[in-house]
Motif scaffolding. Structure first.
Motif, short mmCIF file in Angstrom:
data_model
loop_
_atom_site.label_atom_id
_atom_site.label_comp_id
_atom_site.label_asym_id
_atom_site.label_seq_id
_atom_site.Cartn_x
_atom_site.Cartn_y
_atom_site.Cartn_z
N LEU A 146 0.81 -1.19 -0.14
CA LEU A 146 0.06 0.07 -0.07
C LEU A 146 0.78 1.30 -0.03
O LEU A 146 0.76 2.25 -0.78
N SER A 147 1.83 1.39 1.04
CA SER A 147 2.78 2.50 0.84
C SER A 147 3.58 2.91 -0.34
O SER A 147 3.58 3.61 -1.18
N GLY A 148 3.88 1.55 -0.98
CA GLY A 148 4.67 1.70 -2.22
C GLY A 148 3.72 2.19 -3.53
O GLY A 148 4.15 2.97 -4.30
N ALA A 149 2.58 1.68 -3.43
CA ALA A 149 1.64 1.97 -4.34
C ALA A 149 1.22 3.39 -4.26
O ALA A 149 1.02 4.08 -5.22
N SER A 150 1.19 3.91 -2.94
CA SER A 150 0.71 5.34 -2.76
C SER A 150 1.95 6.21 -3.38
O SER A 150 1.73 7.25 -3.97
N LEU A 151 3.15 6.04 -3.31
CA LEU A 151 4.04 6.49 -3.74
C LEU A 151 4.27 6.50 -5.18
O LEU A 151 4.72 7.66 -5.69
N ALA A 152 3.96 5.33 -5.68
CA ALA A 152 3.91 5.37 -7.16
C ALA A 152 3.03 6.21 -7.67
O ALA A 152 3.27 7.01 -8.77
N ALA A 153 1.84 6.37 -7.29
CA ALA A 153 0.74 7.12 -7.78
C ALA A 153 1.12 8.56 -7.56
O ALA A 153 0.96 9.42 -8.47
N HIS A 154 1.70 8.81 -6.53
CA HIS A 154 2.17 10.32 -5.91
C HIS A 154 3.25 10.94 -7.08
O HIS A 154 3.12 11.84 -7.39
#
Length: 316
Positions: A186-194
């Motif tokens: 979840l944190s990795g996906a959130s950074l990727a989207a950001h």
């Protein structure tokens, strides 16, 4: 101010792991689009090496070791998918791996860890037992600790799944949904989207019987996981401090689904898409169906986190 991975470190992690992992396909399913009222794009990490997205973080962590650290090996604890990821990455790079697994881990996952040549140490099925056993192993062997999720090297590796999803879907994604256990994905996906898809909202999806991330997110303080009760064995662990910090900054929301909803979603994916997914992977679709109105008419990326199931113990 902590050292949250930046855009360049995620690009570097992707370049680092790319030769060692699969760029997994993105599947669509018209019948599930009709059922949900959304346009769904499934990032199929069930086709990843070791059968789960964790191959990404495990490989990034091993490839990031210094030559001195490689000599002493690595140690971790995991109920299964991270265990396999570290074991395989270590094998491919000539590094010794010590893997602590709870005694109730799926037999198929234990067998895979042993098959990759790692040393398997079993412990009682509690987080305290896992952490204490791991600490003992680290002290005894001098191995480098590779935490299953509370490690920025792991987060960087996991972020590459959502990065690929963003790159491979021709349409702009309104949302990306991932499961959340320890929080690495979840944190990795959130950074990727950001960094790579401004305006795409990332939502974590969690079992209602293991809702520490949900409670942590809503209260804005880290709540430990205590006695989780869910079929989604990959999501029973406590949310990590480092992922939590990223989630609080860059995640839109966390939604819940109960086990009955998760099992129904799992069966739906098996029947409609003809692919093998584990229960943890099915929580995002279950949460989406529970909150259908929120996603109606939207382009939604869903990370199918893995497909490691014991075929003798299917819940449907």
């Amino acid at each position: 101010m902590s050292n949250i991975p930046d855009r360049e470190s995620i690009i570097a992690a992707h370049e680092r792991v790319a030769p060692f992992i699969h760029r997994t396909p993105v599947y669509t399913c018209e019948s599930l689009n009709k059922i949900t009222g959304a346009n769904l794009f499934f990032k199929c990490e069930n086709f990843q090496k070791v059968g789960a997205f964790k191959a990404r973080g495990g490989m990034n962590a091993i490839l990031s070791l210094s030559s001195e650290e490689r000599k002493s090996g690595v140690a971790t604890h995991s109920s299964g998918n991270h265990a396999q990821a570290v074991a395989l990455a270590a094998k491919e790079n000539g590094v010794k791996a010590y893997i602590v697994m709870p005694s109730n881990s799926a037999t198929v996952k234990k067998a895979a860890v042993l098959g990759y040549g790692a040393e398997l140490i079993e412990c009682e099925p509690t987080l305290q037992a896992r952490e204490e056993t791991l600490q003992t192993v680290v002290e005894k062997t001098g191995a480098t600790l590779v935490h299953p999720y509370d490690d920025h090297r792991i987060v960087e590796g996991q972020s590459t799944a959502a990065k690929e999803l963003i790159e491979d879907v021709n349409e702009k994604l309104d949302f990306i949904l991932t499961p959340v256990g320890g929080g690495g994905m979840l944190s990795g996906a959130s950074l990727a989207a950001h960094y790579f898809s401004t305006g795409t909202k990332v939502i974590g999806c969690e079992p209602s019987g293991a809702d520490d991330a949900y409670r942590s997110f809503k209260s804005k303080k880290l709540v430990p996981q205590i006695n989780p009760q869910t079929i989604a064995d990959g999501l029973r662990t406590s949310l990590g401090k480092k992922p939590f910090e990223i989630i609080m900054r860059h995640t839109e929301d966390i939604l819940l689904a109960d086990d009955a909803e998760t099992i129904a979603a799992m069966q739906m994916i098996w029947e409609r898409m003809k692919i093998v997914v584990e229960s943890s992977s099915s929580v995002p679709l279950a949460a989406l169906i529970r909150n259908k109105d929120q996603f109606a008419g939207k382009n939604v990326g869903i990370v199918i986190s893995g497909g490691n199931v014991d075929l003798k113990e299917l819940p449907f």
